[in-house]
Design a protein around this motif. Structure first.
Motif, PDB file in Angstrom:
ATOM      1  N   LEU A  83       7.786  17.501  -3.259  1.00  0.00           N
ATOM      2  CA  LEU A  83       6.738  16.667  -2.668  1.00  0.00           C
ATOM      3  C   LEU A  83       7.344  15.554  -1.814  1.00  0.00           C
ATOM      4  O   LEU A  83       6.873  15.276  -0.709  1.00  0.00           O
ATOM      5  CB  LEU A  83       5.854  16.081  -3.782  1.00  0.00           C
ATOM      6  CG  LEU A  83       4.697  15.182  -3.340  1.00  0.00           C
ATOM      7  CD1 LEU A  83       3.694  15.942  -2.469  1.00  0.00           C
ATOM      8  CD2 LEU A  83       3.969  14.572  -4.540  1.00  0.00           C
ATOM      9  N   ARG A  84       8.416  14.951  -2.310  1.00  0.00           N
ATOM     10  CA  ARG A  84       9.080  13.878  -1.554  1.00  0.00           C
ATOM     11  C   ARG A  84       9.533  14.397  -0.188  1.00  0.00           C
ATOM     12  O   ARG A  84       9.400  13.721   0.830  1.00  0.00           O
ATOM     13  CB  ARG A  84      10.273  13.339  -2.346  1.00  0.00           C
ATOM     14  CG  ARG A  84      10.998  12.227  -1.612  1.00  0.00           C
ATOM     15  CD  ARG A  84      12.223  11.763  -2.359  1.00  0.00           C
ATOM     16  NE  ARG A  84      11.864  10.918  -3.478  1.00  0.00           N
ATOM     17  CZ  ARG A  84      12.383  11.020  -4.697  1.00  0.00           C
ATOM     18  NH1 ARG A  84      13.284  11.943  -4.960  1.00  0.00           N
ATOM     19  NH2 ARG A  84      12.008  10.197  -5.648  1.00  0.00           N
ATOM     20  N   ASN A  85      10.045  15.603  -0.203  1.00  0.00           N
ATOM     21  CA  ASN A  85      10.487  16.238   1.030  1.00  0.00           C
ATOM     22  C   ASN A  85       9.326  16.559   1.960  1.00  0.00           C
ATOM     23  O   ASN A  85       9.435  16.453   3.179  1.00  0.00           O
ATOM     24  CB  ASN A  85      11.192  17.551   0.691  1.00  0.00           C
ATOM     25  CG  ASN A  85      12.619  17.498   1.117  1.00  0.00           C
ATOM     26  OD1 ASN A  85      12.920  16.860   2.132  1.00  0.00           O
ATOM     27  ND2 ASN A  85      13.493  18.134   0.370  1.00  0.00           N
ATOM     28  N   LYS A 105       4.948   3.332  -7.088  1.00  0.00           N
ATOM     29  CA  LYS A 105       4.843   4.421  -6.114  1.00  0.00           C
ATOM     30  C   LYS A 105       5.359   5.720  -6.719  1.00  0.00           C
ATOM     31  O   LYS A 105       4.727   6.770  -6.611  1.00  0.00           O
ATOM     32  CB  LYS A 105       5.648   4.096  -4.841  1.00  0.00           C
ATOM     33  CG  LYS A 105       5.103   2.930  -4.051  1.00  0.00           C
ATOM     34  CD  LYS A 105       5.542   2.927  -2.595  1.00  0.00           C
ATOM     35  CE  LYS A 105       7.029   2.704  -2.418  1.00  0.00           C
ATOM     36  NZ  LYS A 105       7.354   2.552  -0.965  1.00  0.00           N
ATOM     37  N   LEU A 129       0.846  -1.186   0.000  1.00  0.00           N
ATOM     38  CA  LEU A 129       0.000   0.000   0.000  1.00  0.00           C
ATOM     39  C   LEU A 129       0.884   1.239   0.000  1.00  0.00           C
ATOM     40  O   LEU A 129       1.913   1.280   0.662  1.00  0.00           O
ATOM     41  CB  LEU A 129      -0.821  -0.030   1.290  1.00  0.00           C
ATOM     42  CG  LEU A 129      -2.053   0.834   1.399  1.00  0.00           C
ATOM     43  CD1 LEU A 129      -3.084   0.434   0.370  1.00  0.00           C
ATOM     44  CD2 LEU A 129      -2.639   0.702   2.803  1.00  0.00           C
ATOM     45  N   PHE A 130       0.460   2.237  -0.756  1.00  0.00           N
ATOM     46  CA  PHE A 130       1.169   3.520  -0.769  1.00  0.00           C
ATOM     47  C   PHE A 130       0.112   4.615  -0.731  1.00  0.00           C
ATOM     48  O   PHE A 130      -0.878   4.555  -1.466  1.00  0.00           O
ATOM     49  CB  PHE A 130       2.020   3.619  -2.040  1.00  0.00           C
ATOM     50  CG  PHE A 130       2.685   4.955  -2.272  1.00  0.00           C
ATOM     51  CD1 PHE A 130       3.580   5.479  -1.337  1.00  0.00           C
ATOM     52  CD2 PHE A 130       2.429   5.683  -3.426  1.00  0.00           C
ATOM     53  CE1 PHE A 130       4.206   6.714  -1.559  1.00  0.00           C
ATOM     54  CE2 PHE A 130       3.050   6.910  -3.660  1.00  0.00           C
ATOM     55  CZ  PHE A 130       3.938   7.423  -2.715  1.00  0.00           C
ATOM     56  N   VAL A 131       0.289   5.570   0.155  1.00  0.00           N
ATOM     57  CA  VAL A 131      -0.664   6.681   0.261  1.00  0.00           C
ATOM     58  C   VAL A 131       0.105   7.986   0.071  1.00  0.00           C
ATOM     59  O   VAL A 131       1.185   8.163   0.617  1.00  0.00           O
ATOM     60  CB  VAL A 131      -1.397   6.684   1.631  1.00  0.00           C
ATOM     61  CG1 VAL A 131      -2.451   5.592   1.675  1.00  0.00           C
ATOM     62  CG2 VAL A 131      -0.440   6.544   2.806  1.00  0.00           C
ATOM     63  N   LEU A 132      -0.454   8.869  -0.724  1.00  0.00           N
ATOM     64  CA  LEU A 132       0.248  10.118  -1.018  1.00  0.00           C
ATOM     65  C   LEU A 132      -0.745  11.275  -0.991  1.00  0.00           C
ATOM     66  O   LEU A 132      -1.806  11.196  -1.601  1.00  0.00           O
ATOM     67  CB  LEU A 132       0.914  10.021  -2.406  1.00  0.00           C
ATOM     68  CG  LEU A 132       1.865  11.170  -2.774  1.00  0.00           C
ATOM     69  CD1 LEU A 132       3.127  11.108  -1.927  1.00  0.00           C
ATOM     70  CD2 LEU A 132       2.232  11.107  -4.257  1.00  0.00           C
ATOM     71  N   PRO A 133      -0.404  12.346  -0.273  1.00  0.00           N
ATOM     72  CA  PRO A 133      -1.284  13.525  -0.323  1.00  0.00           C
ATOM     73  C   PRO A 133      -1.158  14.184  -1.697  1.00  0.00           C
ATOM     74  O   PRO A 133      -0.185  13.914  -2.421  1.00  0.00           O
ATOM     75  CB  PRO A 133      -0.711  14.463   0.748  1.00  0.00           C
ATOM     76  CG  PRO A 133       0.475  13.793   1.342  1.00  0.00           C
ATOM     77  CD  PRO A 133       0.811  12.603   0.520  1.00  0.00           C
ATOM     78  N   ALA A 134      -2.098  15.026  -2.047  1.00  0.00           N
ATOM     79  CA  ALA A 134      -1.950  15.832  -3.250  1.00  0.00           C
ATOM     80  C   ALA A 134      -0.778  16.793  -3.026  1.00  0.00           C
ATOM     81  O   ALA A 134      -0.422  17.099  -1.885  1.00  0.00           O
ATOM     82  CB  ALA A 134      -3.224  16.604  -3.533  1.00  0.00           C
ATOM     83  N   VAL A 156       6.565  15.029   2.389  1.00  0.00           N
ATOM     84  CA  VAL A 156       5.906  13.901   3.044  1.00  0.00           C
ATOM     85  C   VAL A 156       6.866  13.107   3.923  1.00  0.00           C
ATOM     86  O   VAL A 156       6.477  12.129   4.546  1.00  0.00           O
ATOM     87  CB  VAL A 156       5.239  12.931   2.027  1.00  0.00           C
ATOM     88  CG1 VAL A 156       4.169  13.648   1.222  1.00  0.00           C
ATOM     89  CG2 VAL A 156       6.270  12.294   1.109  1.00  0.00           C
ATOM     90  N   LYS A 157       8.108  13.523   3.961  1.00  0.00           N
ATOM     91  CA  LYS A 157       9.142  12.756   4.669  1.00  0.00           C
ATOM     92  C   LYS A 157       9.165  13.144   6.142  1.00  0.00           C
ATOM     93  O   LYS A 157       9.116  14.323   6.472  1.00  0.00           O
ATOM     94  CB  LYS A 157      10.490  13.092   4.028  1.00  0.00           C
ATOM     95  CG  LYS A 157      11.518  12.008   4.129  1.00  0.00           C
ATOM     96  CD  LYS A 157      12.631  12.328   3.170  1.00  0.00           C
ATOM     97  CE  LYS A 157      13.983  12.018   3.740  1.00  0.00           C
ATOM     98  NZ  LYS A 157      15.038  12.507   2.838  1.00  0.00           N
ATOM     99  N   LEU A 189       8.583  17.143  -7.916  1.00  0.00           N
ATOM    100  CA  LEU A 189       8.584  15.789  -7.353  1.00  0.00           C
ATOM    101  C   LEU A 189       9.493  15.723  -6.130  1.00  0.00           C
ATOM    102  O   LEU A 189       9.144  15.159  -5.097  1.00  0.00           O
ATOM    103  CB  LEU A 189       9.053  14.773  -8.399  1.00  0.00           C
ATOM    104  CG  LEU A 189       8.894  13.317  -7.957  1.00  0.00           C
ATOM    105  CD1 LEU A 189       7.585  12.731  -8.452  1.00  0.00           C
ATOM    106  CD2 LEU A 189      10.048  12.452  -8.434  1.00  0.00           C
ATOM    107  N   ALA A 224       3.519   9.376  -7.719  1.00  0.00           N
ATOM    108  CA  ALA A 224       4.036  10.698  -7.374  1.00  0.00           C
ATOM    109  C   ALA A 224       4.158  11.569  -8.629  1.00  0.00           C
ATOM    110  O   ALA A 224       3.806  12.756  -8.602  1.00  0.00           O
ATOM    111  CB  ALA A 224       5.387  10.570  -6.670  1.00  0.00           C
TER     112      ALA A 224
END
Lengths: 193, 193
Positions: free
Chosen positions: A187-189, A150, A109-114, A191-192, A184, A154
């Motif tokens: 965004l990666r930063n 994943k 499972l992978f969950v990502l905010p907008a 959510v980290k 990208l 993104a």
């Protein structure tokens, strides 16, 4: 279908009647990864066709309302698992400004905010841009393992964030690969933790 | 306020009339980090008091509807920035099953989806559990830099996910620090790409 498209390896069947999606898919020689979009209209009126289609695809991309309707289940994680039982081994659920979920039939499972956009002018086309970014990344990588999926989600998220930043295609036409890669990273930063 | 509480360093002013939150806060000797919750009722009827309170706190925790109402701004990132101008240097916006946002007045931003729970029995208390997990982690670390704040949001998210898994306090009473840390790890993995 033009002859030169028939050996496409990464195929996205955009939202249309499932019978037409099947017709298109059957003209392809040996696709490696097939994703399809669908909508409430087909779930309500053409479910038998949609179920036939689902047995032929690897991935279904749909929004949260459609996922709940198709699975007859409110919880989206459980809905994704139920949809996988109908065929696709990967389900992507788009939740608009609430982000997205991707689930694989092995339970990953992978969950990502907008992307936290401050400029939102027109959400039209966000879903198709998401699918475009998603499929484009997979095709570019020529891989469909979960780590790649994943990252593809993104990329879809980021491409959609450019689409909604302006009307019509303006948001996208101003966008370069460099802009996309830079957002990208951002965004990666974001959510980290 | 009991004497032994007066030197509390990490203080959460739970949702009540802002005048009462100020009254409580004024009894504290030298708090290090003060967060407050609020709601539509006070935004609509006691805005002057709420604005006085906001000048005295470090962090405002509120849900998305309240954030939009208080900032008079639909976009949540912009709303958070506007709220910071009223006093708190940190704004946390809770979006229920869509996760949360934390923004610091230097522009740093963190976005986190909700924990993808498959068992949701009762959302009552999710917001307060979130605040509890958030404040508890900060107090435990005795730090409030942005990296710590991000991790605190993740702890809040995880604690809330246990609360909603059962009715009343049952979800929380069954929870151990080990469960919480293990779910935190899981969530970290689920958002990583």
């Amino acid at each position: 279908m033009p002859e030169e498209y028939k050996d496409s390896k990464f195929v996205f069947l955009a939202n249309t009647a499932p019978i037409l999606q099947i017709y298109l898919l059957d003209q392809l020689k040996k696709p490696k990864f097939v994703a399809a979009d669908t909508m409430n209209l087909w779930i309500n009126n053409n479910l038998a066709d949609l179920k036939r289609l689902m047995k032929k695809i690897d991935c279904l991309i749909l929004n949260e309302t459609e996922a709940r309707m198709l699975a007859n289940e409110h919880n989206l994680i459980t809905a994704a698992a139920k949809i996988e039982k109908l065929g696709p081994s990967v389900v992507v659920i788009k939740k608009g400004e609430s982000g997205s979920i991707i689930r694989q039939s092995d339970g990953q499972l992978f969950v990502l905010p907008a992307y936290p956009a401050t400029i939102v002018k027109d959400p039209t086309g966000a879903g198709d841009s998401f699918a475009g970014g998603f499929m484009g990344y997979l095709a570019g990588q020529n891989k469909t393992d979960f780590a790649t999926l994943k990252k593809a989600v993104a990329y879809g998220t980021v491409v959609a964030s450019f689409t909604i930043s302006d009307f019509s295609l303006k948001g996208l036409t101003k966008t370069t690969r460099r802009n996309i890669d830079s957002r990208l990273k951002e965004l990666r930063n974001q959510v980290k933790f």
